[in-house]
Motif scaffolding. Structure first.
Motif, PDB file in Angstrom:
ATOM      1  N   ALA A 287      -2.052  13.928 -25.365  1.00  0.00           N
ATOM      2  CA  ALA A 287      -1.202  13.750 -24.181  1.00  0.00           C
ATOM      3  C   ALA A 287      -0.978  12.269 -23.944  1.00  0.00           C
ATOM      4  O   ALA A 287      -1.939  11.496 -23.885  1.00  0.00           O
ATOM      5  CB  ALA A 287      -1.854  14.392 -22.958  1.00  0.00           C
TER       6      ALA A 287
ATOM      7  N   ALA B 125      -6.607  18.639 -22.673  1.00  0.00           N
ATOM      8  CA  ALA B 125      -6.179  17.770 -23.774  1.00  0.00           C
ATOM      9  C   ALA B 125      -7.374  17.366 -24.635  1.00  0.00           C
ATOM     10  O   ALA B 125      -8.425  16.980 -24.108  1.00  0.00           O
ATOM     11  CB  ALA B 125      -5.486  16.525 -23.230  1.00  0.00           C
TER      12      ALA B 125
ATOM     13  N   HIS C 144      -5.308  15.120 -17.579  1.00  0.00           N
ATOM     14  CA  HIS C 144      -5.995  15.279 -18.865  1.00  0.00           C
ATOM     15  C   HIS C 144      -6.824  16.561 -18.863  1.00  0.00           C
ATOM     16  O   HIS C 144      -6.806  17.335 -19.838  1.00  0.00           O
ATOM     17  CB  HIS C 144      -6.878  14.051 -19.119  1.00  0.00           C
ATOM     18  CG  HIS C 144      -7.817  14.177 -20.269  1.00  0.00           C
ATOM     19  ND1 HIS C 144      -7.446  13.898 -21.566  1.00  0.00           N
ATOM     20  CD2 HIS C 144      -9.126  14.555 -20.319  1.00  0.00           C
ATOM     21  CE1 HIS C 144      -8.484  14.091 -22.361  1.00  0.00           C
ATOM     22  NE2 HIS C 144      -9.513  14.490 -21.636  1.00  0.00           N
TER      23      HIS C 144
ATOM     24  N   SER D 237      -6.105  11.861 -24.899  1.00  0.00           N
ATOM     25  CA  SER D 237      -4.990  11.309 -24.134  1.00  0.00           C
ATOM     26  C   SER D 237      -4.870   9.819 -24.428  1.00  0.00           C
ATOM     27  O   SER D 237      -5.842   9.166 -24.832  1.00  0.00           O
ATOM     28  CB  SER D 237      -5.176  11.537 -22.632  1.00  0.00           C
ATOM     29  OG  SER D 237      -5.079  12.902 -22.299  1.00  0.00           O
TER      30      SER D 237
END
Length: 313
Positions: free
Chosen positions: A229, A261, A256, A264
């Motif tokens: 991300a 994720a 996040h 990130s």
């Protein structure tokens, strides 16, 4: 009547009136505070030749060069000196773009999140379209007309939750909480979005600009966990003015987590002075927020301008 777009979860307005006046007055005191921010010199020869190694290079602000599964992708490319309709006024870069036009490899896809001047830069777009004849732009609903007026025709225009196949990859347009406009008369007449690139089962989300909302829960519910991300962490003060449209570092950490994720990377800080916080403050607050959430620092990268990281997707 032109179409007017709205956020899905919030009707809170970005500050106006007296709030705007106070904000602009306080910004005057920040204009000459220029921190020294670290930067790397990219290995341009390697980047131009690379079609086999998944890699991410931060150009600055919301601009990345993403090299993934043989594709060269740029996000909200901005390679000129100001985020402004004016040549000699408006937010000026504090760091040169880490990659100049001649440094870029042959580009395949440009992801455009919305039409604000720090994300959709006319000079950059025109030159990229001219120098990369195979480049396809993926844009939110309503923006194709802007490109057509500039004789750029290789454009895929998407509404929220729509997708397009581009060079074998799927690009999904996802909702985020923001607004659009390039003048005093066109507010919210084009859409804003995040864009998820999906290829061979791997998902990379470029979040563009966003305030915090349940949209990120919804993205996870629809697509599952995100592999990488690219999330904004800057341009957030004062909260009374910026909360509806720009997350702060603490909210970026929550995003996040909402996305589940795997990794990130931070963006939207350290390039233009857009708000009241110090340019070098966002990474400090991000590290503190990660610690408070019992997350390791290395799950959320803060890259130097020009830094390239190899990706394990």
């Amino acid at each position: 009547m032109p179409t007017t777009y709205r956020n899905r979860y919030s009707t809170a307005a970005h500050g106006a009136g007296w709030e705007l006046t106070k904000f602009l007055w306080r910004m005057r005191a920040q204009l000459f505070r220029v921190p020294s921010l670290p930067g790397d010199k990219p290995d341009v020869a390697w980047l131009r030749a690379n079609r086999s190694v998944d890699a991410l290079t931060w150009i600055g602000h919301a601009s990345f060069l993403l090299q993934v599964q043989g594709l060269n992708v740029v996000t909200d490319p901005h390679l000129t000196s100001r985020a402004s309709p004016l040549k000699h006024a408006g937010p000026k870069r504090f760091n040169r773009p880490a990659l100049d036009f001649a440094d870029l490899p042959p580009l395949d896809i440009a992801l455009i999140s919305h039409n604000h001047y720090d994300h959709l830069d006319e000079g950059t777009v025109l030159r990229l379209a001219r120098e990369h004849p195979g480049l396809r732009f993926v844009v939110p609903r309503g923006l194709k007309r802007w490109f057509s007026r500039r004789r750029i025709t290789q454009v895929d225009e998407l509404d929220w939750w729509q997708q397009a196949e581009v060079f074998g990859a799927q690009v999904h347009c996802v909702p985020v909480q923001h607004f659009s406009g390039r003048s005093a008369t066109d507010r919210n007449q084009t859409l804003w979005c995040g864009l998820m690139l999906e290829s061979r089962g791997k998902k990379i989300l470029f979040a563009g600009d966003s305030g915090y909302s349940r949209d990120f829960h919804d993205i996870h519910a629809k697509y599952g966990a995100t592999d990488l991300a690219l999330l904004p962490i800057g341009a957030y003060e004062p909260r009374s003015f910026m909360r509806p449209v720009h997350v702060n570092p603490e909210e970026a950490v929550q995003i996040h987590q909402d996305l589940h994720a795997r990794q990130s990377a931070a963006m939207h800080w350290g390039t233009f002075r857009l708000t009241l916080e110090a340019l070098d403050e966002p990474p400090v607050r991000l590290r503190a927020a990660l610690k408070a959430s019992s997350l390791p620092d290395d799950c959320f990268w803060v890259m130097r301008h020009g830094e390239t990281r190899h990706l394990s997707l």
